[in-house]
Design a protein around this motif. Structure first.
Motif, PDB file in Angstrom:
ATOM      1  N   LEU A 158      61.672  -5.111  71.142  1.00  0.00           N
ATOM      2  CA  LEU A 158      62.554  -5.824  70.218  1.00  0.00           C
ATOM      3  C   LEU A 158      61.749  -6.578  69.167  1.00  0.00           C
ATOM      4  N   LEU A 180      60.142  -4.194  66.725  1.00  0.00           N
ATOM      5  CA  LEU A 180      61.151  -3.647  65.818  1.00  0.00           C
ATOM      6  C   LEU A 180      61.503  -4.678  64.745  1.00  0.00           C
ATOM      7  N   ALA A 181      61.734  -5.921  65.201  1.00  0.00           N
ATOM      8  CA  ALA A 181      62.093  -6.990  64.266  1.00  0.00           C
ATOM      9  C   ALA A 181      60.951  -7.233  63.290  1.00  0.00           C
ATOM     10  N   SER A 239      60.788  -4.601  60.611  1.00  0.00           N
ATOM     11  CA  SER A 239      61.823  -4.767  59.603  1.00  0.00           C
ATOM     12  C   SER A 239      61.524  -5.952  58.686  1.00  0.00           C
ATOM     13  N   ARG A 252      70.595   4.844  64.012  1.00  0.00           N
ATOM     14  CA  ARG A 252      70.166   4.387  65.344  1.00  0.00           C
ATOM     15  C   ARG A 252      71.247   4.664  66.385  1.00  0.00           C
ATOM     16  N   ASP A 268      71.957  -2.831  71.926  1.00  0.00           N
ATOM     17  CA  ASP A 268      70.662  -2.572  71.278  1.00  0.00           C
ATOM     18  C   ASP A 268      70.676  -3.086  69.847  1.00  0.00           C
ATOM     19  N   GLN A 315      68.696  -6.319  68.220  1.00  0.00           N
ATOM     20  CA  GLN A 315      67.773  -6.080  67.106  1.00  0.00           C
ATOM     21  C   GLN A 315      67.986  -7.110  65.999  1.00  0.00           C
ATOM     22  N   THR A 344      67.262 -10.765  67.207  1.00  0.00           N
ATOM     23  CA  THR A 344      65.821 -10.998  67.285  1.00  0.00           C
ATOM     24  C   THR A 344      65.249 -11.243  65.892  1.00  0.00           C
ATOM     25  N   GLU A 345      65.721 -10.441  64.953  1.00  0.00           N
ATOM     26  CA  GLU A 345      65.256 -10.636  63.578  1.00  0.00           C
ATOM     27  C   GLU A 345      65.596 -12.032  63.073  1.00  0.00           C
ATOM     28  N   TYR A 349      65.432   4.179  72.746  1.00  0.00           N
ATOM     29  CA  TYR A 349      66.734   3.836  73.336  1.00  0.00           C
ATOM     30  C   TYR A 349      66.988   4.586  74.633  1.00  0.00           C
TER      31      TYR A 349
END
Ligand SMILES: Nc1ncnc2c1ncn2[C@@H]1O[C@H](COP(=O)(O)OP(=O)(O)O)[C@@H](O)[C@H]1O
Ligand SMILES: [Mg+2]
Lengths: 411, 250
Positions: free
Chosen positions: A6, A9-10, A13, A322, A331, A335, A338-339, B116
Motif C-alpha cells: 500500500l 503504491l501510494a 502515485s 485496477r 483495495d 489505496q 493511504t495516499e 491483487y
C-alpha cells in the motif's frame, strides 16, 4: 495488499505528480507550521514574563494612586485624592510586618553633561531603600541615603547605559549633570539591569525624591496635602504577613485620606496579582492562537479532501483498470486512504520543519522570544495524521464505490 | 477436457439498461455454452450487445436476469468482492483500447493483477520475475521499462495480453482486440491469440472482421441482444458438434 504494498503504491502515485502532491500538502504544512510557531511565541512570551516578574524583587506590595474614585478632598478644589509622600512614612511607621518602603515619582527632563545633551530622559525620584527593594546593584560609587533625601541634596545615581552615553569612558563620579536647570553631582552608577516590565532601568537617572518634588513636579497643593507620588513600594518581612500588611495599609490610607474602603483613591496590589493578570492574558492569547491554528489545520484537511476528490475523478480510469484486474472495493479504498494519510504526514513533516525553523527565525529577527515546545510538534503532527484519515475517507470511499464498467468508460 | 463441465454456461441472460418506457434490453435472453479449450468469436452489428455480453462473461457486470455459471460457479449471485476475486484469478480481459495504466512501465502494468492476487501471495521481487517471464513470452522482453506512451499500439496490446495471462486464468476474453490496430499489428496479435489457443487456453473474442472470425472454431452472431445464429468454422480442432449453443427464440 499488505502495508508495504500500500505504501509503495501510494508513494508511486504521490511521486508521479509532485506538484499536485505539494499543493495538496500545502494546507497541512501551513496548519502544522502555524501551530508550532504560535505555541512557540506564546511560550516565549510566558517565559519572559516569568523572568520579569522574578526580576521585580520578592515580597513586594504595590500601592498606587487610583484616580477613578473621588475623595473627601475633592470638594475643596484640590486634586481628587491619590498617594502623597507622607503616606509612605505613615506605612513605614504604623504597619506591622514591613521591611522597607520606597517611594517613586518620575519626570521626563533634558539632561546635560559637558557637551552631551539628551532629551526626554526619565528622572526617577526615590528614597534610600530603592536599590534593595528593586534588586538594583551599585557598580561604582554609592546610592544616596535617607539623610540626603530629607535634606534635598542635589546628588544623582546614573543607570549604566546613561552613564556611558553622558561620559563615555571617563569616570562619572564627582562630575556634574544638569537636569533642566538643576546641577546635580554624580555619586554612583548602577550595574547593568536591563528591561523589567517594559522599563529600561539602565537609561534612567536616580535622584532623591525630595529634589523631584522641589524642582520638577512642584505642586501648589503640596503645602496642604503633601507631595504626590506615583507609587509606594512596600517590602514585607515574609510572605505570611502579606494578607495582614495589605489590610493594615488599606485601613491606614483610607483613614488618612478620609475615604471609605469602597471609594478608596488608591490600590493595593501584590506581585501575585500581577502574575495572575499576566498569566490570564497569556492564557487567553494562547487559546486564541490554538483556535487559529486548529482552524488552519481543518482548512488544510478540507484542502486534502478537495484535491483527493479531484484526484479520484481524474483517476477514474485507473480505478476501473485496477478493478478490472481484480482490485476489490477495499483495495481501492485503502489505496486512496493511504495516499491521503501519507500526504498529510508528509505535509505534517514539512510543516514541523517549517514551524521549527520559522519559530527560530521569528525569534531571531523580532525582539519577541520564542520557545519551541516539543509537545506542540507532537500534537501538530498527530492532528495532521488524524485530519488526513478523516478527510481522506470520503474521497477514498467514493473511489471504492465506482462501478468498474463506468470507470473504464471514463475519459 | 471434453465431457467435463463447460467453462462458460449462460442461461437466458438479460441485461436491461434504464427503467420503464425508456429501458433498453442490451441482452435479451442469451444462452451459450463454451467448453474448455475452445476459441469462439462473437460478431454482430454495432449495438447488438457484444460488449455487454463480454462484460458479463468477464464478471465486470452482472446480468439483470438469468444465470451465468463460470467453471461450475454461479457468478450471477456473487457480490462485488467475490466478482473482483474471480476477475483476478480466473479471467484475463483484453480491451480494444488496451487500458494500460499510463505513466507506468510495461513491467509494472503486468504486475498489477499479481498485487491483487489472494491465493498466490508473492513478494515484489517474485512479482517482477513472473511479470517479466510473461512479457518475454509475448515478445516484449526488450520493452520491460517502457511506458505505454512509448510503445506502439501493437506493443501496448501485447502488454495487455501479458497482463491478462499473468495470473494464469481459466478464460481469456478479448473485446475487439485488433479494433485499434493496423492490419500488420492486428495479425501479430491474432497470431499470439492462436498460439495461446494452441497451448490449451479458452478464448472468447469479439471481432468485426469475418476473416478473423473464420479462423476461430465457432462464431456466435448477435443481433439486438439475441443470438442470431452460430456458425462452426471448421478450422483447427473442432469442439463437440452442436454443443455449446442452443438457439433460443423469443
Ligand atoms: N451503460 C449503458 N446505459 C444504457 N445503455 C447502454 C449502456 N451500455 C450499453 N448500452 C446499450 O446497450 C446496447 C448494446 O451495447 P453494446 O453491448 O456496447 O453493443 P456492441 O458492443 O455490440 O456495440 C446498445 O444499444 C447500447 O446503447
Ligand atoms: Mg462494443
Amino acid at each position: 495488499m499488505n502495508l508495504t504494498e500500500l505504501l509503495l503504491l501510494a508513494w508511486e502515485s504521490i511521486s508521479s505528480s509532485k506538484m499536485r502532491s505539494l499543493l495538496t500538502m500545502l494546507g497541512i504544512i501551513i496548519g502544522v507550521a502555524s501551530v508550532i510557531i504560535m505555541v512557540s511565541i506564546s511560550s516565549g512570551t510566558e517565559a519572559s514574563i516569568e523572568e520579569q516578574i522574578t526580576g521585580l524583587g520578592s515580597n513586594l506590595v504595590y500601592v498606587t494612586t487610583s484616580f477613578s474614585r473621588g475623595g473627601a478632598r475633592e470638594g475643596m478644589g484640590m486634586p481628587s485624592g491619590g498617594l502623597v509622600y507622607e503616606d509612605a512614612f505613615a506605612i513605614a511607621e504604623e504597619v506591622n510586618g514591613v521591611a522597607a518602603v520606597v517611594v517613586e515619582q518620575s519626570s521626563s527632563e533634558t539632561v546635560k553633561a559637558g557637551n552631551v545633551i539628551l532629551e526626554g530622559v526619565t528622572i526617577l525620584g526615590t528614597t534610600a531603600d530603592f536599590p534593595s527593594v528593586r534588586d538594583m546593584e551599585i557598580d561604582e560609587g554609592r546610592y544616596f541615603n535617607q539623610r540626603e533625601v530629607d535634606r534635598t541634596q542635589k546628588v544623582v545615581v546614573l543607570g549604566s547605559a546613561l552613564a556611558e552615553e553622558l561620559f563615555g569612558d571617563a569616570d562619572p563620579i564627582g562630575q556634574t549633570v544638569t537636569v533642566d536647570t538643576t546641577k546635580l553631582t554624580v555619586i554612583g552608577v548602577f550595574a547593568e539591569r536591563g528591561m523589567v516590565s517594559g522599563v529600561d532601568f539602565d537609561s534612567q537617572l536616580y535622584i532623591p525624591i525630595s529634589v523631584v518634588f522641589q524642582k520638577f513636579t512642584p505642586s501648589q497643593f503640596a503645602r496642604f496635602i503633601g507631595d504626590r507620588v506615583r507609587v509606594i513600594y512596600v517590602e514585607i518581612e515574609s510572605p505570611e504577613v502579606m494578607e495582614s500588611v495589605i489590610q493594615q495599609i488599606s485601613f491606614l490610607l483610607a483613614k488618612r485620606h478620609d475615604v471609605s474602603l469602597e471609594e478608596a483613591d488608591f490600590n493595593v496590589t501584590t506581585q501575585q496579582d500581577i502574575i495572575q493578570t499576566q498569566e490570564a492574558t497569556t492564557a487567553a492569547f494562547r487559546n486564541l492562537l490554538a483556535w487559529v491554528a486548529g482552524v488552519s489545520l481543518i482548512v488544510g484537511g478540507i484542502g486534502i479532501m478537495n484535491i483527493m476528490l479531484v484526484s479520484v475523478t481524474e483517476r477514474t480510469r485507473e480505478i476501473g483498470i485496477r478493478q478490472s484486474v481484480g482490485a476489490t472495493p477495499d483495495d481501492i479504498r485503502w489505496q486512496f486512504l493511504t495516499e491521503a494519510v501519507l500526504l498529510s504526514l508528509g505535509g505534517g513533516f514539512i510543516g514541523v520543519l517549517a514551524g521549527v525553523s520559522g519559530s527560530w527565525i521569528f525569534g531571531y529577527v523580532s525582539d519577541m522570544r520564542t520557545v519551541i515546545v516539543f509537545s506542540s510538534i507532537l500534537l501538530a503532527f498527530t492532528s495532521a495524521a488524524v485530519v488526513g484519515i478523516f478527510f481522506g475517507f470520503y474521497p477514498a470511499n467514493k473511489a471504492a464505490q465506482l462501478d468498474p464498467i463506468e470507470a473504464l468508460r471514463h475519459e | 477436457m471434453m465431457g467435463q463441465q463447460p467453462i462458460i454456461q449462460t442461461i437466458d441472460v438479460r441485461k436491461i439498461y434504464g427503467m420503464g418506457e425508456i429501458s433498453v434490453a442490451a441482452l435479451d435472453g442469451v444462452s451459450i455454452i463454451i467448453e474448455g479449450g475452445e476459441f469462439v468469436a462473437i460478431m454482430g452489428p454495432s449495438g447488438s450487445g457484444k460488449s455487454t455480453l463480454m462484460n458479463i462473461l468477464g464478471c465486470l457486470d452482472r446480468p439483470t436476469d438469468g444465470r451465468y455459471i463460470l467453471d461450475s460457479l454461479d457468478v450471477s449471485e456473487m457480490d462485488r468482492v467475490q466478482l473482483a476475486h474471480i476477475r483476478n484469478n480466473r479471467i484475463g480481459f483484453i480491451f480494444q483500447s488496451y487500458n494500460l495504466l499510463s505513466r507506468t512501465s510495461a513491467l509494472k502494468n503486468v504486475m498489477v493483477p499479481l498485487l491483487y492476487s489472494r491465493n498466490n501471495k508473492r513478494s515484489a521481487e517474485e512479482r517482477a520475475v513472473v511479470a517479466r517471464e510473461v512479457l518475454e513470452a509475448v515478445g516484449l522482453g526488450n520493452r520491460l521499462n517502457h511506458q505505454p506512451q512509448e510503445l506502439s499500439g501493437g506493443e501496448q496490446q501485447r502488454v495487455a495480453i501479458a497482463r491478462a495471462l499473468v495470473n494464469n486464468p481459466l478464460l481469456i476474453l478479448a473485446d475487439e482486440p485488433t479494433g485499434n490496430l493496423d492490419t500488420r499489428s492486428g495479425d501479430e496479435i491474432m497470431e499470439l491469440l492462436h498460439e495461446l489457443h494452441q497451448n490449451g487456453r479458452t478464448i472468447v473474442m469479439v471481432t468485426h472482421d469475418p476473416e478473423i472470425a473464420a479462423h476461430t472454431q465457432r462464431t456466435i452472431h448477435l443481433r439486438d441482444g439475441q443470438i442470431e445464429r452460430v456458425v462452426q468454422n471448421g478450422s483447427g480442432p473442432t469442439a463437440k458438434e452442436n454443443q455449446g449453443v442452443r438457439h433460443e427464440s423469443h
